[in-house]
Design an enzyme around this catalytic site. Structure first.
Site, PDB file in Angstrom:
ATOM      1  N   LYS A   1      29.359  31.520  46.398  1.00  0.00           N
ATOM      2  CA  LYS A   1      28.053  31.659  45.517  1.00  0.00           C
ATOM      3  C   LYS A   1      26.853  30.664  45.853  1.00  0.00           C
ATOM      4  CE  LYS A   1      30.842  33.320  41.751  1.00  0.00           C
ATOM      5  NZ  LYS A   1      32.222  33.051  41.997  1.00  0.00           N
TER       6      LYS A   1
ATOM      7  N   THR B   1      29.346  36.763  34.483  1.00  0.00           N
ATOM      8  CA  THR B   1      30.120  37.669  33.263  1.00  0.00           C
ATOM      9  C   THR B   1      30.089  36.805  31.962  1.00  0.00           C
ATOM     10  OG1 THR B   1      32.170  37.393  34.226  1.00  0.00           O
ATOM     11  CG2 THR B   1      31.091  39.427  34.474  1.00  0.00           C
TER      12      THR B   1
ATOM     13  N   ASP C   1      20.180  28.225  46.662  1.00  0.00           N
ATOM     14  CA  ASP C   1      19.168  27.141  47.021  1.00  0.00           C
ATOM     15  C   ASP C   1      18.038  27.561  47.728  1.00  0.00           C
ATOM     16  OD1 ASP C   1      18.450  24.335  47.523  1.00  0.00           O
ATOM     17  OD2 ASP C   1      20.535  23.726  47.342  1.00  0.00           O
TER      18      ASP C   1
ATOM     19  N   LYS D   1      40.979  35.672  48.348  1.00  0.00           N
ATOM     20  CA  LYS D   1      39.974  34.988  48.045  1.00  0.00           C
ATOM     21  C   LYS D   1      39.898  33.369  47.878  1.00  0.00           C
ATOM     22  CE  LYS D   1      37.452  35.350  43.875  1.00  0.00           C
ATOM     23  NZ  LYS D   1      36.854  34.037  43.421  1.00  0.00           N
TER      24      LYS D   1
ATOM     25  N   ARG E   1      45.413  35.813  38.440  1.00  0.00           N
ATOM     26  CA  ARG E   1      46.511  35.254  37.647  1.00  0.00           C
ATOM     27  C   ARG E   1      47.720  36.320  37.460  1.00  0.00           C
ATOM     28  NH1 ARG E   1      42.622  32.908  33.264  1.00  0.00           N
ATOM     29  NH2 ARG E   1      41.463  34.580  34.284  1.00  0.00           N
TER      30      ARG E   1
ATOM     31  N   ASP F   1      34.148  32.524  48.693  1.00  0.00           N
ATOM     32  CA  ASP F   1      33.610  32.809  47.286  1.00  0.00           C
ATOM     33  C   ASP F   1      32.615  31.661  47.079  1.00  0.00           C
ATOM     34  OD1 ASP F   1      32.276  34.232  45.154  1.00  0.00           O
ATOM     35  OD2 ASP F   1      34.125  34.041  44.083  1.00  0.00           O
TER      36      ASP F   1
HETATM   37  O1  C5P Z   1      43.006  35.345  37.310  1.00  0.00           O
HETATM   38  P1  C5P Z   1      41.848  36.340  37.464  1.00  0.00           P
HETATM   39  O2  C5P Z   1      42.360  37.844  38.057  1.00  0.00           O
HETATM   40  O3  C5P Z   1      41.209  36.409  36.185  1.00  0.00           O
HETATM   41  O4  C5P Z   1      40.607  35.932  38.750  1.00  0.00           O
HETATM   42  C1  C5P Z   1      39.598  36.656  38.878  1.00  0.00           C
HETATM   43  C2  C5P Z   1      39.007  35.979  40.047  1.00  0.00           C
HETATM   44  O5  C5P Z   1      37.614  36.650  39.879  1.00  0.00           O
HETATM   45  C3  C5P Z   1      38.344  34.476  39.794  1.00  0.00           C
HETATM   46  O6  C5P Z   1      38.426  33.921  41.063  1.00  0.00           O
HETATM   47  C4  C5P Z   1      37.302  34.307  39.098  1.00  0.00           C
HETATM   48  O7  C5P Z   1      36.525  33.281  39.627  1.00  0.00           O
HETATM   49  C5  C5P Z   1      36.626  35.641  39.756  1.00  0.00           C
HETATM   50  N1  C5P Z   1      35.453  36.183  38.941  1.00  0.00           N
HETATM   51  C6  C5P Z   1      35.602  36.671  37.704  1.00  0.00           C
HETATM   52  N2  C5P Z   1      34.510  37.293  36.897  1.00  0.00           N
HETATM   53  C7  C5P Z   1      33.457  37.280  37.718  1.00  0.00           C
HETATM   54  C8  C5P Z   1      33.039  36.986  38.984  1.00  0.00           C
HETATM   55  C9  C5P Z   1      34.220  36.365  39.649  1.00  0.00           C
HETATM   56  O8  C5P Z   1      36.693  36.856  37.128  1.00  0.00           O
HETATM   57  N3  C5P Z   1      32.507  37.957  36.928  1.00  0.00           N
END
Ligand code: C5P
Length: 230
Positions: free
Chosen positions: A64, A121, A67, A32, A212, A62
């Protein structure tokens, strides 16, 4: 079962992104790329990442989009040049906007799936009220997800806590793509409510998004293999 996992490559640095994707390229993982990478590197940067992804890996762009329908249609058309398998729009852009995105992807022979983002979120009930939406978060998520489904969108990005409710209300075929996933041994980072990959799959997630725990591991490939082994 082998979970279907997108590794979130959240960096603006193309060398770092490329190194990571190369390290993971032998594994059954998808990738992603989001606003951070795309704003810095554009479609040319995305093509470079594509070039080091294995043939089977899918690309989730991604971005998002949110518009007026005509502008979103144009943005989706431009994004198709990267040949992504998944694209995102904000459900709050409304039905006409989502339909415009769906219509554009169906002009190509292998259309990417369109996913809608419902309520981001980080927003709670107070935040929703401050923008004029005095409703419970879960109700607003369901309302927007239903609107997305009625507009021809393939699925939504949702938090672990929403999987059960959405699966129950929207049926088996609507895709649920779920970030906020943490293997039992990993740190939560800034994610407030997390589930393990096993829990999310058991509740009905189709794809997991994991950043992460893989990307910041000293050995990303080993971390990913451990997650894939569940
Ligand atoms: O590092 P981590 O596992 O927290 O990354 C989660 C990914 O999902 C990031 O790219 C973040 O922008 C995305 N994301 C999120 N929560 C959401 C929507 C997208 O963490 N509600």
């Amino acid at each position: 079962m082998t979970p279907r996992i997108f590794c979130a490559v959240d960096t603006a640095d193309p060398a770092q992104a490329m190194k990571l994707v190369r390290q993971l390229s032998g594994l059954p993982l998808h990738f992603k790329l989001g606003l951070e990478f795309f704003t810095a590197q554009g479609l040319a940067g995305v093509e470079k990442i594509r070039a080091v992804m294995s043939g089977k890996a899918e690309l989730f762009l991604d971005l998002k989009f949110h518009d007026i329908p005509n502008t979103v249609a144009g943005a989706v058309r431009s994004a198709l040049e990267a040949n992504p398998q998944f694209l995102t729009v904000h459900a709050a852009g409304g039905s006409a906007m989502m339909r415009a995105a769906v219509e554009v992807v169906h002009t190509v022979s292998r259309p990417p799936k369109i996913l809608a983002v419902t309520v981001l979120t980080h927003l709670d009930e107070k935040d929703l009220a401050s923008v004029g939406q005095s409703v419970p978060v879960a109700g607003q998520v369901l309302r927007l997800a239903r609107l997305a489904q009625e507009s021809g969108v393939d699925g939504v990005v949702c938090s672990p806590r929403e999987i059960e409710m959405l699966r129950k209300n929207l049926g088996r075929d609507f895709l649920l793509v779920v970030p906020g996933i943490r293997p039992a041994a990993a740190a939560a980072d800034d994610q407030k409510r997390t589930l393990t990959p096993e829990q999310a799959i058991a509740l009905g997630a189709d794809y997991l998004v994991i950043g992460r725990p893989i990307t910041e591991s000293a050995d990303p490939s080993a971390a990913a293999r451990q997650i894939l082994a569940v």
